[in-house]
Scaffold this active site. Structure first.
Site, PDB file in Angstrom:
ATOM      1  N   ASP A  84      -6.896   4.337  -4.817  1.00 22.65           N
ATOM      2  CA  ASP A  84      -7.568   4.256  -3.505  1.00 22.65           C
ATOM      3  C   ASP A  84      -8.172   5.641  -3.280  1.00 22.65           C
ATOM      4  O   ASP A  84      -8.376   6.386  -4.265  1.00 22.65           O
ATOM      5  CB  ASP A  84      -6.565   3.885  -2.405  1.00 22.65           C
ATOM      6  CG  ASP A  84      -7.233   3.526  -1.072  1.00 22.65           C
ATOM      7  OD1 ASP A  84      -7.725   2.398  -0.942  1.00 22.65           O
ATOM      8  OD2 ASP A  84      -7.265   4.374  -0.159  1.00 22.65           O
TER       9      ASP A  84
ATOM     10  N   LYS B 233       0.862  -1.190   0.000  1.00 16.43           N
ATOM     11  CA  LYS B 233       0.000   0.000   0.000  1.00 16.43           C
ATOM     12  C   LYS B 233       0.887   1.224   0.000  1.00 16.43           C
ATOM     13  O   LYS B 233       2.044   1.147   0.426  1.00 16.43           O
ATOM     14  CB  LYS B 233      -0.876   0.017   1.257  1.00 16.43           C
ATOM     15  CG  LYS B 233      -2.090   0.892   1.148  1.00 16.43           C
ATOM     16  CD  LYS B 233      -3.236   0.218   0.416  1.00 16.43           C
ATOM     17  CE  LYS B 233      -4.348   1.191   0.107  1.00 16.43           C
ATOM     18  NZ  LYS B 233      -5.533   0.533  -0.454  1.00 16.43           N
TER      19      LYS B 233
HETATM   20  P1  NDP Z   1     -12.807   7.875  -3.211  1.00 12.46           P
HETATM   21  O1  NDP Z   1     -11.741   8.859  -2.989  1.00 12.46           O
HETATM   22  O2  NDP Z   1     -13.333   7.644  -4.566  1.00 12.46           O
HETATM   23  O3  NDP Z   1     -14.074   8.229  -2.275  1.00 12.46           O
HETATM   24  C1  NDP Z   1     -13.949   8.314  -0.895  1.00 12.46           C
HETATM   25  C2  NDP Z   1     -15.293   8.747  -0.322  1.00 12.46           C
HETATM   26  O4  NDP Z   1     -15.244   8.665   1.094  1.00 12.46           O
HETATM   27  C3  NDP Z   1     -15.646  10.187  -0.647  1.00 12.46           C
HETATM   28  O5  NDP Z   1     -17.043  10.308  -0.678  1.00 12.46           O
HETATM   29  C4  NDP Z   1     -15.056  10.937   0.536  1.00 12.46           C
HETATM   30  O6  NDP Z   1     -15.624  12.214   0.792  1.00 12.46           O
HETATM   31  C5  NDP Z   1     -15.367   9.979   1.670  1.00 12.46           C
HETATM   32  N1  NDP Z   1     -14.372  10.113   2.746  1.00 12.46           N
HETATM   33  C6  NDP Z   1     -13.030   9.945   2.652  1.00 12.46           C
HETATM   34  N2  NDP Z   1     -12.447  10.160   3.848  1.00 12.46           N
HETATM   35  C7  NDP Z   1     -13.455  10.445   4.699  1.00 12.46           C
HETATM   36  C8  NDP Z   1     -13.504  10.732   6.064  1.00 12.46           C
HETATM   37  N3  NDP Z   1     -12.384  10.777   6.813  1.00 12.46           N
HETATM   38  N4  NDP Z   1     -14.722  10.970   6.624  1.00 12.46           N
HETATM   39  C9  NDP Z   1     -15.863  10.924   5.872  1.00 12.46           C
HETATM   40  N5  NDP Z   1     -15.866  10.643   4.562  1.00 12.46           N
HETATM   41  C10 NDP Z   1     -14.687  10.406   3.986  1.00 12.46           C
HETATM   42  O7  NDP Z   1     -12.271   6.519  -2.552  1.00 12.46           O
HETATM   43  P2  NDP Z   1     -12.747   5.029  -2.807  1.00 12.46           P
HETATM   44  O8  NDP Z   1     -14.219   4.981  -3.003  1.00 12.46           O
HETATM   45  O9  NDP Z   1     -11.860   4.441  -3.812  1.00 12.46           O
HETATM   46  O10 NDP Z   1     -12.381   4.350  -1.414  1.00 12.46           O
HETATM   47  C11 NDP Z   1     -13.277   4.318  -0.312  1.00 12.46           C
HETATM   48  C12 NDP Z   1     -12.860   3.231   0.663  1.00 12.46           C
HETATM   49  O11 NDP Z   1     -12.830   1.965  -0.011  1.00 12.46           O
HETATM   50  C13 NDP Z   1     -11.453   3.389   1.259  1.00 12.46           C
HETATM   51  O12 NDP Z   1     -11.458   2.863   2.573  1.00 12.46           O
HETATM   52  C14 NDP Z   1     -10.592   2.489   0.372  1.00 12.46           C
HETATM   53  O13 NDP Z   1      -9.424   2.048   1.026  1.00 12.46           O
HETATM   54  C15 NDP Z   1     -11.560   1.346   0.154  1.00 12.46           C
HETATM   55  N6  NDP Z   1     -11.286   0.502  -1.018  1.00 12.46           N
HETATM   56  C16 NDP Z   1     -11.208   1.054  -2.286  1.00 12.46           C
HETATM   57  C17 NDP Z   1     -10.958   0.233  -3.372  1.00 12.46           C
HETATM   58  C18 NDP Z   1     -10.951   0.758  -4.763  1.00 12.46           C
HETATM   59  O14 NDP Z   1     -10.879  -0.064  -5.688  1.00 12.46           O
HETATM   60  N7  NDP Z   1     -11.073   2.051  -4.996  1.00 12.46           N
HETATM   61  C19 NDP Z   1     -10.718  -1.213  -3.190  1.00 12.46           C
HETATM   62  C20 NDP Z   1     -10.936  -1.689  -1.853  1.00 12.46           C
HETATM   63  C21 NDP Z   1     -11.174  -0.844  -0.815  1.00 12.46           C
HETATM   64  P3  NDP Z   1     -14.815  13.544   0.421  1.00 12.46           P
HETATM   65  O15 NDP Z   1     -14.827  13.598  -1.085  1.00 12.46           O
HETATM   66  O16 NDP Z   1     -15.553  14.630   1.087  1.00 12.46           O
HETATM   67  O17 NDP Z   1     -13.426  13.355   0.977  1.00 12.46           O
END
Ligand code: NDP
Length: 443
Positions: free
Chosen positions: A164, A124
């Site tokens: 991510d 990571k």
């Molecule tokens: P994105 O950046 O596309 O989206 C993240 C989302 O979560 C946004 O809506 C963001 O809001 C919100 N967010 C992030 N940090 C916080 C926080 N501290 N408090 C509240 N809301 C928050 O990321 P992903 O969708 O790719 O990833 C989301 C999760 O899924 C993570 O935990 C990641 O590790 C996990 N994941 C992702 C994979 C992938 O293929 N993308 C695979 C497996 C797991 P805002 O825009 O306001 O920050």
């Protein structure tokens, strides 16, 4: 040696790393009985080896902003465990990124990748760079300058990063371009690339789709189905967006979505044209979720998380530690029966305990969100073959991986009344990594 002594020792060696220790506790508490009763594992001190990353790289990235000012960020790559294949795991761009968070993610990734049964080790990385509010030029300059160092440490058979939080196709494209320029080659060094850069069909959709396929299996296993289920979703990024798409396709109703500023509640369902708007809002306009509420006149709750609505299923898809004990109590009170993590470690240990006591079926991220990395694995295969599979082929394989992970959880987590998915995923993931490490002479 007692498990607690082991955990205390790990904690002493990793002070001030709460997220990392949280992940270690969860895995070690699940696998300890298997570890202790398998002399080959125990005598090889496999858990001591597994909690220590093989390599941790930390480096400075300087870049120039649009005002001509120099900015400095800190970036990392944690090459956690290569027993099963090249290091594999995403890059995260978020101001909260630090070593503890990336170590927890790399540790989790190792077992998740093991569950996919593909040849991928765990890794990571990321940076404390915040893409929010940055211009396209700034993001490109940052990605390029970061690659000026990262390129030394990665490669298609060495370490293959993906996206991510804060890293989507745009950022992957910029990093891929910079790597190609520096190395003078065109190779599968990053996954999550657009189709035009040799990426896999459905990679963007895969994590969200996979979560819903996993939930479908959980429901099927207890004679239930997604039809008509009300689903509270957190986040509105990559994972949340495509979980909502797949829910709609399979008869579930997503009723919430959030970002770090608050959540929207749409009892009629975030679907059809409304869901298409949400995708456009987040992917193209890079806007806030509150704009959805304004456009469709739904309720918006500022600085709140969507865990106080009545629902059958909850899918936390935003970030780590976003669902606490009080949220779990509220969800249970409001009728939740199933929880599956789209994000990595969004549920705190206390919240997990409440779900367990209340008979709520709970799937940990390393099982339920493994569809993304599995499809990255498919992307690596397609790149090696210089072929693109049809989307239907990728989807069929993705579904197959999620069904296989469910079956592994059922095998290793069977309890009297119901499946303990946390135990099942940890034990199944651990055994495969452990056996590979022994076969490699503990290297
Ligand atoms: P994105 O950046 O596309 O989206 C993240 C989302 O979560 C946004 O809506 C963001 O809001 C919100 N967010 C992030 N940090 C916080 C926080 N501290 N408090 C509240 N809301 C928050 O990321 P992903 O969708 O790719 O990833 C989301 C999760 O899924 C993570 O935990 C990641 O590790 C996990 N994941 C992702 C994979 C992938 O293929 N993308 C695979 C497996 C797991 P805002 O825009 O306001 O920050």
């Amino acid at each position: 040696m007692l498990m607690n002594d082991f955990l205390n020792r790990v904690e002493a060696r990793n002070p001030d790393q709460p997220e990392f220790m949280q992940a270690v506790h969860e895995v070690v508490e699940s696998v300890w009985p298997v570890y202790e009763s398998t002399p080959e594992f125990y005598q090889s001190k496999l858990l001591d080896l597994m909690v220590e990353p093989e390599r941790q790289i930390s480096f400075r990235v300087s870049w120039m902003d649009d005002n001509g000012k120099i900015q400095v960020n800190r970036a990392y790559r944690i090459q956690y465990n290569s027993a099963l294949g090249p290091y594999k795991g995403g890059m995260r761009f978020h101001p909260t990124v630090n070593q503890s968070i990336l170590k927890f993610l790399g540790f989790e990734q190792t077992f998740k990748n093991s569950l996919t049964m593909l040849a991928m080790g765990g890794g990571k990385g990321g940076a404390d760079f915040d893409p929010k509010g940055k211009s396209d030029h700034e993001v490109r300059r940052f990605c390029k300058n970061m690659m000026m160092e990262l390129y030394r440490h990665i490669g298609p058979d060495v370490d293959v990063p993906a996206g991510d939080i804060g890293v989507g196709q745009r950022e992957i494209g910029y990093m891929f371009g910079a790597y190609g320029k520096i190395k003078n080659d065109y190779t599968g060094v990053l996954t999550g690339r657009s189709l035009g850069l040799g990426g896999s069909p459905l990679r963007s959709q895969a994590t969200g789709f996979g979560v819903v396929y996993f939930v479908e299996e959980m429901l099927k296993n207890v004679g239930d189905s997604l039809e008509g289920k009300r689903v509270a979703v957190s986040g509105s990024g990559n994972v949340a967006q495509y979980a909502m798409k797949k829910l709609e396709e399979l008869g579930g109703l997503a009723i919430t979505a959030s970002d770090s500023s608050g959540y929207v509640y749409d009892p009629e369902g975030i679907k059809g044209e409304k869901l298409d708007y949400l995708l456009d809002l987040k992917q193209k306009q890079r806007g806030r979720i509150s704009e959805y509420a304004k456009k469709y006149k739904t309720q918006y709750f500022e600085n709140k998380k969507p865990w106080d609505v009545a629902c059958d299923i909850a899918l936390p898809c935003a970030s780590q530690n976003e669902l606490y004990a009080e949220d779990a109590k509220e969800l249970v009170k409001n009728g939740v029966k199933y929880v599956a993590e789209g994000a990595n470690m969004p549920t705190t240990p206390d919240a997990m305990a409440i779900f367990k006591e209340s008979g709520v079926l709970f799937a940990p991220g390393k099982a339920s969100n493994a569809g993304g990395v599995a499809t990255s694995g498919f992307e690596m295969s397609q790149t090696s073959q210089r072929l693109n599979w049809e989307p239907e082929e990728v989807d069929r394989r993705l579904k197959g991986v999620m069904q296989s992970i469910h079956a592994q959880c059922a095998e290793h987590g069977a309890e009297k009344k119901q499946i303990d998915y946390v135990k099942g995923a940890n034990v199944a993931g651990f055994i495969r990594v452990a056996n590979a490490m022994i076969s490699r002479g503990l290297e």
